[in-house]
Design a protein around this motif. Structure first.
Motif, PDB file in Angstrom:
ATOM      1  N   ASN A   1     115.423  76.794  15.969  1.00  0.00           N
ATOM      2  CA  ASN A   1     113.983  77.399  16.205  1.00  0.00           C
ATOM      3  C   ASN A   1     112.985  76.835  17.178  1.00  0.00           C
ATOM      4  N   VAL A   2     111.854  77.235  17.193  1.00  0.00           N
ATOM      5  CA  VAL A   2     111.132  76.965  18.239  1.00  0.00           C
ATOM      6  C   VAL A   2     110.402  75.390  18.156  1.00  0.00           C
ATOM      7  N   PHE A   3     110.219  75.086  16.529  1.00  0.00           N
ATOM      8  CA  PHE A   3     110.083  73.593  16.520  1.00  0.00           C
ATOM      9  C   PHE A   3     111.030  72.661  16.940  1.00  0.00           C
ATOM     10  N   ASP A   4     112.402  72.977  16.679  1.00  0.00           N
ATOM     11  CA  ASP A   4     113.678  72.137  16.938  1.00  0.00           C
ATOM     12  C   ASP A   4     113.403  72.085  18.710  1.00  0.00           C
ATOM     13  N   ILE A   5     113.044  72.981  19.435  1.00  0.00           N
ATOM     14  CA  ILE A   5     113.071  72.759  20.816  1.00  0.00           C
ATOM     15  C   ILE A   5     111.707  71.996  20.876  1.00  0.00           C
ATOM     16  N   LEU A   6     110.439  72.188  20.415  1.00  0.00           N
ATOM     17  CA  LEU A   6     109.415  71.215  20.873  1.00  0.00           C
ATOM     18  C   LEU A   6     109.704  69.763  20.392  1.00  0.00           C
ATOM     19  N   LYS A   7     110.685  69.653  19.502  1.00  0.00           N
ATOM     20  CA  LYS A   7     110.645  68.285  18.809  1.00  0.00           C
ATOM     21  C   LYS A   7     111.925  67.434  19.688  1.00  0.00           C
ATOM     22  N   ALA A   8     112.753  68.177  20.527  1.00  0.00           N
ATOM     23  CA  ALA A   8     113.879  67.573  21.497  1.00  0.00           C
ATOM     24  C   ALA A   8     113.282  67.466  22.704  1.00  0.00           C
ATOM     25  N   PHE A   9     112.543  68.617  23.304  1.00  0.00           N
ATOM     26  CA  PHE A   9     112.307  68.329  24.763  1.00  0.00           C
ATOM     27  C   PHE A   9     110.808  67.514  24.695  1.00  0.00           C
ATOM     28  N   GLU A  10     110.947  66.625  25.070  1.00  0.00           N
ATOM     29  CA  GLU A  10     109.795  65.666  24.970  1.00  0.00           C
ATOM     30  C   GLU A  10     108.628  65.905  26.145  1.00  0.00           C
ATOM     31  N   SER A  11     109.124  66.212  27.254  1.00  0.00           N
ATOM     32  CA  SER A  11     108.437  66.655  28.279  1.00  0.00           C
ATOM     33  C   SER A  11     107.678  67.922  28.125  1.00  0.00           C
ATOM     34  N   LEU A  12     107.978  68.836  27.272  1.00  0.00           N
ATOM     35  CA  LEU A  12     107.414  70.286  27.064  1.00  0.00           C
ATOM     36  C   LEU A  12     106.313  70.117  26.265  1.00  0.00           C
ATOM     37  N   HIS A  13     105.054  70.483  26.930  1.00  0.00           N
ATOM     38  CA  HIS A  13     103.691  70.565  26.689  1.00  0.00           C
ATOM     39  C   HIS A  13     103.124  71.896  26.600  1.00  0.00           C
ATOM     40  N   PRO A  14     103.481  72.960  25.929  1.00  0.00           N
ATOM     41  CA  PRO A  14     102.978  74.358  26.106  1.00  0.00           C
ATOM     42  C   PRO A  14     101.499  74.429  25.584  1.00  0.00           C
ATOM     43  N   PRO A  15     100.603  75.397  26.043  1.00  0.00           N
ATOM     44  CA  PRO A  15      99.263  75.761  25.335  1.00  0.00           C
ATOM     45  C   PRO A  15      99.549  76.389  24.085  1.00  0.00           C
ATOM     46  N   LEU A  16      98.462  76.141  23.263  1.00  0.00           N
ATOM     47  CA  LEU A  16      98.736  76.821  22.010  1.00  0.00           C
ATOM     48  C   LEU A  16      98.746  78.276  22.124  1.00  0.00           C
ATOM     49  N   SER A  17      97.928  78.785  23.400  1.00  0.00           N
ATOM     50  CA  SER A  17      97.521  80.333  23.347  1.00  0.00           C
ATOM     51  C   SER A  17      99.000  80.714  23.873  1.00  0.00           C
ATOM     52  N   LEU A  18      99.969  79.941  24.304  1.00  0.00           N
ATOM     53  CA  LEU A  18     101.268  80.666  24.660  1.00  0.00           C
ATOM     54  C   LEU A  18     101.822  80.711  23.288  1.00  0.00           C
ATOM     55  N   LEU A  19     101.963  79.959  22.571  1.00  0.00           N
ATOM     56  CA  LEU A  19     102.672  80.105  21.096  1.00  0.00           C
ATOM     57  C   LEU A  19     102.132  81.242  20.251  1.00  0.00           C
ATOM     58  N   ILE A  20     100.510  81.481  20.286  1.00  0.00           N
ATOM     59  CA  ILE A  20      99.987  82.513  19.592  1.00  0.00           C
ATOM     60  C   ILE A  20     100.528  83.869  20.268  1.00  0.00           C
ATOM     61  N   GLU A  21     100.904  83.795  21.492  1.00  0.00           N
ATOM     62  CA  GLU A  21     100.976  85.097  22.255  1.00  0.00           C
ATOM     63  C   GLU A  21     102.481  85.637  21.694  1.00  0.00           C
ATOM     64  N   HIS A  22     103.253  84.526  21.684  1.00  0.00           N
ATOM     65  CA  HIS A  22     104.844  84.801  21.280  1.00  0.00           C
ATOM     66  C   HIS A  22     105.625  84.617  20.010  1.00  0.00           C
ATOM     67  N   LEU A  23     104.811  83.799  19.224  1.00  0.00           N
ATOM     68  CA  LEU A  23     105.437  83.581  17.932  1.00  0.00           C
ATOM     69  C   LEU A  23     104.949  84.926  16.876  1.00  0.00           C
ATOM     70  N   PRO A  24     105.718  84.891  16.051  1.00  0.00           N
ATOM     71  CA  PRO A  24     105.431  85.811  14.952  1.00  0.00           C
ATOM     72  C   PRO A  24     104.591  85.448  14.067  1.00  0.00           C
ATOM     73  N   ARG A  25     104.095  86.229  12.886  1.00  0.00           N
ATOM     74  CA  ARG A  25     103.198  85.937  12.009  1.00  0.00           C
ATOM     75  C   ARG A  25     103.764  85.224  10.969  1.00  0.00           C
ATOM     76  N   LEU A  26     103.212  84.223  10.259  1.00  0.00           N
ATOM     77  CA  LEU A  26     103.797  83.395   9.200  1.00  0.00           C
ATOM     78  C   LEU A  26     103.461  84.604   8.041  1.00  0.00           C
ATOM     79  N   LEU A  27     104.577  85.199   7.660  1.00  0.00           N
ATOM     80  CA  LEU A  27     104.252  86.189   6.571  1.00  0.00           C
ATOM     81  C   LEU A  27     104.392  85.790   5.181  1.00  0.00           C
ATOM     82  N   PRO A  28     103.594  86.414   4.442  1.00  0.00           N
ATOM     83  CA  PRO A  28     103.720  86.278   2.853  1.00  0.00           C
ATOM     84  C   PRO A  28     104.976  86.497   2.275  1.00  0.00           C
TER      85      PRO A  28
END
Length: 447
Positions: free
Chosen positions: A205-232
């Motif tokens: 998942n996306v968190f796995d990738i962020l945790k593994a790739f230490e040089s990866l620093h995306p902006p929050l806006s990019l995550l908002i654009e691409h990630l789905p809603r946290l559904l009830p």
């Protein structure tokens, strides 16, 4: 470092391919800013957000208790008792939607990785960049003014498997060349098979990738654009309002080694959080509910696993009504469980049978070592004469509640064969479909 044991980051160099045809990167259209004197009410974050099938606003409810009802080698079955202080009226079979929260430590990690830790609780503004496309909008679940912590905690799901378009967009924010080339490979046309093997099949998942790739620093806006809603997460209410209007009970199962977002949240909020408050709303009712017009009906109830939950509410309400002197129809319950240790509220159900609330209780255990494996379909076949006679009666209703479409389809196929043994399969299928349309055959399917 490994992606939660899924990919060894030290081995990614061997997967990089020379020929890489990259898709066109999607245009980024959002930006997050921190204007001076901007204010926002983080307590009212859900006030202007629409939720699936909601018939009430989001309210805070206190968790009174949480207990384990049953356990197998792989799963635990939990029951949570919630306060219903406002005494919102519900019927057996009705559902609520619980709003989960992402893990606090994970959110803290992402904030740090995105260089937002110092701004995490400062009001921020989410707005469109200078874009011409009319289809581009701020996601409906994102307030225009909120905080970074609220977005990551309550609004977006970073535990989803990333689409290739997101991986491609991450390239611009990866400083390490090997990590960037690996992400290029995954997002390329030639890397389709690698993406399937390393990402999809291993549920990276996306968190796995962020945790593994230490040089990866995306902006929050990019995550908002691409990630789905946290559904009830929807849950059936498993008790009777008539018998106890001040409480709501829900029952759910979880894998011991791999809990879902909501299950993990509920357990943590009860065991760690002193306030023990959860946000939820009441969902629009379906046909799957015990209404007054069914009081005199003969009812066949069929469930698998935790799907017995709404039927516990049915039985509690019938028991209460019988104590008030009402005459009720005959009820039959077919339950399938893995083993005796997961047969939740077995003694209560057996007592319902002894007291005449239930006419007959059929318990089927598929993984019990001491007994022959049996499924609800087997019990239906064994009682074919009685089952068919009841099902064909003009005074009967069938309620089926099961996890997953495959199980419900198997149950439906079994009912077709048992009730209509001498009828062509396509014709019996049409009869069941007519029953569904008329409200004689009512299904509740949980995925």
């Amino acid at each position: 470092m490994k992606l939660e044991g899924k990919i060894n980051i030290n081995d990614i160099g061997k997967f990089i391919i020379t020929e890489r045809t990259l898709p066109k990167q999607p245009n980024e259209y959002l930006e997050v800013s921190f204007p001076a004197k901007l204010t926002c009410d983080t307590e009212a974050v859900f006030d202007n957000i629409n939720f699936p099938f909601a018939i009430s606003s989001v309210k805070s409810h206190k968790i009174k208790s949480l207990q384990i009802l049953g356990k197998s080698d792989e799963k635990e079955v939990h029951e949570i008792v919630l306060e219903n202080e406002n005494q919102f009226k519900f019927l057996p079979g009705d559902t609520i939607g619980i709003l989960p929260e992402n893990d606090e430590e994970e959110v803290e990690f992402i904030l740090k990785r995105l260089d937002l830790l110092e701004k995490a609780d400062i009001p921020c503004k989410i707005q469109l960049k200078n874009v011409s496309a009319k289809s581009v909008k701020i996601p409906v679940h994102i307030p225009k003014q909120t905080t970074c912590r609220v977005i990551l905690t309550n609004l977006i799901n970073y535990k989803c498997v990333p689409k290739k378009s997101l991986i491609c967009s991450l390239l611009n924010y990866c400083e390490n060349e090997t990590e960037r080339l690996f992400l290029e490979t995954l997002s390329s046309k030639e890397g389709n098979e690698l993406y399937n093997d390393l990402i999809l099949k291993k549920s990276v998942n996306v968190f796995d990738i962020l945790k593994a790739f230490e040089s990866l620093h995306p902006p929050l806006s990019l995550l908002i654009e691409h990630l789905p809603r946290l559904l009830p997460r929807p849950y059936s209410i498993s008790n009777s309002f008539l018998n106890n209007p001040k409480e709501m009970k829900i029952i759910f199962s979880s894998f011991i080694d791999n809990r879902g977002i909501t299950t993990k949240y509920l357990k943590k909020i009860y065991n760690v959080n002193s306030t023990k408050i959860v946000n939820l709303y009441f969902r629009q009712p379906s046909k799957f509910r015990f209404v007054e017009e069914y009081y005199s009906k003969d009812i066949l109830m069929i469930s698998v696993g935790c799907a017995v939950s709404p039927f516990l509410g049915f039985l509690e309400e019938k028991s209460y009504l019988m104590e008030q002197g009402l005459e009720m129809g005959r009820w039959f319950l077919y339950c399938g469980f893995r083993c005796k240790s997961t047969a939740i509220y077995r003694s209560r159900i057996v007592n319902y049978e002894k007291n005449g609330v239930l006419e007959k209780y059929y318990e089927c255990l598929s993984k019990e070592e001491s007994t022959e494996s049996e499924y609800v379909q087997d019990a239906i076949k064994k009682s074919q004469v009685e089952f068919s006679s009841l099902a064909l009666s003009n005074n009967s209703i069938l309620f089926i509640c099961a996890d997953g479409n495959l199980i419900s389809k198997d149950i439906r196929a079994c009912i077709q064969k048992c009730v209509f043994p001498d009828i062509d399969e396509s014709d019996s299928k049409d009869i069941i479909l007519d029953w569904i349309k008329s409200g004689k055959y009512i299904e509740e399917i949980w995925i």
